[in-house]
Design an enzyme around this catalytic site. Structure first.
Site, short mmCIF file in Angstrom:
data_model
loop_
_atom_site.label_atom_id
_atom_site.label_comp_id
_atom_site.label_asym_id
_atom_site.label_seq_id
_atom_site.Cartn_x
_atom_site.Cartn_y
_atom_site.Cartn_z
N THR A 156 -2.89 -18.36 -6.61
CA THR A 156 -3.93 -18.22 -5.58
C THR A 156 -3.21 -18.46 -4.26
O THR A 156 -2.24 -19.25 -4.22
CB THR A 156 -5.08 -19.25 -5.74
OG1 THR A 156 -4.54 -20.56 -5.54
CG2 THR A 156 -5.73 -19.18 -7.12
N HIS A 157 -3.62 -17.80 -3.22
CA HIS A 157 -2.96 -17.88 -1.90
C HIS A 157 -1.46 -17.54 -2.00
O HIS A 157 -0.65 -18.03 -1.21
CB HIS A 157 -3.08 -19.28 -1.28
CG HIS A 157 -4.47 -19.82 -1.28
ND1 HIS A 157 -5.31 -19.74 -0.19
CD2 HIS A 157 -5.19 -20.44 -2.25
CE1 HIS A 157 -6.47 -20.30 -0.48
NE2 HIS A 157 -6.43 -20.73 -1.74
N SER A 286 19.26 3.67 -1.87
CA SER A 286 19.44 3.69 -0.42
C SER A 286 20.64 4.59 -0.10
O SER A 286 21.61 4.62 -0.85
CB SER A 286 19.71 2.27 0.08
OG SER A 286 20.44 2.29 1.29
N LYS A 292 20.86 -0.78 -3.89
CA LYS A 292 19.40 -0.82 -3.83
C LYS A 292 18.70 -0.02 -4.92
O LYS A 292 19.12 1.05 -5.31
CB LYS A 292 18.91 -0.27 -2.46
CG LYS A 292 19.24 -1.15 -1.29
CD LYS A 292 18.64 -2.55 -1.37
CE LYS A 292 17.16 -2.60 -1.12
NZ LYS A 292 16.79 -2.25 0.25
N GLU A 299 5.09 1.43 -3.21
CA GLU A 299 5.01 1.37 -1.74
C GLU A 299 4.20 2.53 -1.19
O GLU A 299 3.39 2.37 -0.28
CB GLU A 299 6.41 1.39 -1.14
CG GLU A 299 7.15 0.06 -1.28
CD GLU A 299 8.55 0.11 -0.69
OE1 GLU A 299 8.91 -0.82 0.02
OE2 GLU A 299 9.27 1.09 -0.94
N GLN A 331 -18.03 21.52 8.99
CA GLN A 331 -16.91 22.23 8.36
C GLN A 331 -15.71 21.29 8.16
O GLN A 331 -14.90 21.47 7.27
CB GLN A 331 -16.50 23.41 9.26
CG GLN A 331 -15.25 24.13 8.78
CD GLN A 331 -15.09 25.47 9.49
OE1 GLN A 331 -15.93 26.35 9.32
NE2 GLN A 331 -14.05 25.60 10.27
N1 ARG Z 1 -17.06 27.33 6.88
C1 ARG Z 1 -18.33 26.71 7.04
C2 ARG Z 1 -18.27 25.25 6.63
O1 ARG Z 1 -17.40 24.94 5.92
C3 ARG Z 1 -19.33 27.38 6.18
C4 ARG Z 1 -20.70 27.32 6.70
C5 ARG Z 1 -20.77 28.11 7.97
N2 ARG Z 1 -22.10 28.26 8.42
C6 ARG Z 1 -22.34 28.75 9.60
N3 ARG Z 1 -23.59 28.90 9.91
N4 ARG Z 1 -21.41 29.09 10.43
O2 ARG Z 1 -19.09 24.45 6.99
#
Ligand code: ARG
Length: 456
Positions: A156-157, A286, A292, A299, A331
């Site tokens: 712990t710690h 390394s 190493k 990591e 989007q």
């Molecule tokens: N490429 C757009 C997205 O991933 C798809 C929907 C686009 N709709 C629009 N009305 N332009 O969100």
């Protein structure tokens, strides 16, 4: 540039730089297969509603199935000049069936398509992640079997605390992974891809036609992709990205667990601890220091936490304060989603192999287990069972430890006479028994030693 799904009301051509800036095909091509699913269901709904005749329906469905085959065989290469995957699939369809393709988008919007596609993607990837979690869990079981009954040092710690079983230590990670797996399962059960939202207001096709089309479609697909339903709130459906935020949160929790595992592995394999010997195939050397052997895999796992947490924060920030309903901002949900899903799957895949290759340096561990401070709590408990109040016992053992430290001696080396100066109930033969790994482990009765089965 490929054809667009819009344009009638525009007099001017789109600015080239803006066009590049606004495209999503370079990443949403991953949704190609699911996008065709949407088209198949939609075509059947149009057909059931009388907007496509039998012959037209057959021609369209056959062409869409051909596109799926192209996608599955790897011969489908998205046209990177398309605006997005919906446009690209539409253009592909037009190449195959000509003008008839213009009917497929009847009463349909990309706003409905994209959320359907993303939900489908999440369902598939959730199952993959669940399987991969199972693989990592199995690797833990392999290690548990190999080092059954092996005592280990509990911290712990990051300070030596009490002796534990190495298996109990591994079991803790098992519990984390099972919770992760169950969270994924709950998520899987909660995601419902809807169809029929239109742009936001719904469409004039009847719900029952969508349901019929969905049933029809499902009878053709082999693996059941969860539930698909005719939309309930069309406005919510096109606005909703909660499922993505939930998925990214679950992935963040998995990542948090992996980062803790990675950190322990890194720490325990340092020359300072030296408890673990890491599988060489997952380490690097390394370029300058010939000796190493660096723990690069754990990591990198630890490092990717930044990316995965960042992806979650990125999407939550994108969604904050967005006005109803669909906005183009949304989007930008895909890159963080794909990034986190891909990273976590890579990590889990490699982790399953890595864990199996870990070896314990039993000699070093045996030496560490000689540290008497690890048994101070057990000695205190021994005195409690001899009738001494816990706080008094705590004080007696504290003083004893301090005395041994100051006088560079071992409590186990102290004769009865010296021990009794601290407490009349102490004697060297009891001390030898109690301050031992075996006693420390067998005296623990409150633990149920098993990893629960993940929900199926
Ligand atoms: N490429 C757009 C997205 O991933 C798809 C929907 C686009 N709709 C629009 N009305 N332009 O969100």
């Amino acid at each position: 540039m490929s054809k667009k799904l819009w344009g009638g009301r525009f007099k001017k051509k789109i600015d080239k730089d803006f066009e590049e800036f606004s495209k999503s095909i370079q990443y949403d091509f991953k949704l190609a297969r699911v996008d065709v699913f949407h088209s198949i269901i939609h075509t059947r709904a149009l057909s059931g509603s009388g907007l496509l005749n039998k012959k037209e329906t057959k021609t369209i469905i056959n062409a869409l199935n051909e596109i799926i085959k192209e996608i599955d065989s790897g011969s489908f290469k998205p046209d990177l000049s398309s605006e997005d995957i919906h446009t690209d699939i539409h253009n592909r369809l037009e190449k195959k069936i000509g003008r008839l393709s213009a009917k497929v988008h009847t009463l349909r919007s990309r706003n409905d398509q994209i959320v359907f596609n993303e939900k489908f993607y999440c369902l598939n990837e959730a199952l993959n992640i669940k399987d991969l979690l199972g693989d990592v869990l199995n690797s833990f079981f392999v290690l548990m079997k190999k080092y059954d009954k092996q005592p280990f040092i509990g911290y712990t710690h990051t300070q030596r605390a009490q002796v534990i079983l190495f298996n109990d230590y591994l079991c803790a990670f098992g519990h984390m992974l099972v919770r992760d797996s169950n969270r994924i399962k709950k998520f899987y059960d909660s995601v419902i891809p809807y169809i029929g939202a239109g742009a936001l207001a719904g469409t004039s096709l009847h719900r029952k036609e969508y349901f019929k089309a969905i049933d029809d479609f499902l009878s053709f697909v082999k693996s059941k992709p969860g539930k698909i339903k005719s939309v309930e709130s069309s406005i919510d459906s096109v606005s909703d990205r909660d499922f993505l935020i939930e998925f990214l949160s679950i992935i963040s929790i998995i990542q948090m667990h992996l980062s803790r595992l990675a950190e322990d592995i890194i720490l325990y394999s340092t020359q300072e601890f030296d408890y673990l010997d890491l599988p060489e195939e997952f380490c690097t050397g390394s370029s300058l220091m010939p000796h190493k052997k660096n723990p690069d895999f754990p990591e990198l796992v630890r490092g990717y936490t930044g990316r995965i947490y960042g992806n979650q924060v990125s999407l939550m920030t994108t969604m904050k304060g967005l006005p109803m309903t669909y906005n183009r901002d949304m989007q930008l949900d895909k890159e963080p989603l794909f990034s986190s899903v891909e990273i976590i799957q890579d990590e889990l895949k490699i982790m399953a192999k890595f864990i199996k290759g870990i070896k314990l340096n039993k000699k070093v561990i045996a030496e560490a287990l000689l540290d008497e401070r690890l048994y101070a709590t057990e000695l205190t408990e021994f005195l409690v069972f001899k009738g001494i109040a816990f706080k008094d016992a705590h004080d007696i053992v504290g003083k004893l430890i301090r005395y041994a430290e100051d006088n560079k001696t071992a409590i186990k080396q102290m004769p009865d006479k010296a021990l009794k100066k601290f407490c009349a109930k102490l004697n060297s033969s009891d001390v030898a028994k109690v301050m031992h790994a075996e006693h420390a482990i067998t005296s623990k009765k409150s633990i149920k030693k098993r990893v629960p089965k993940p929900d199926a």
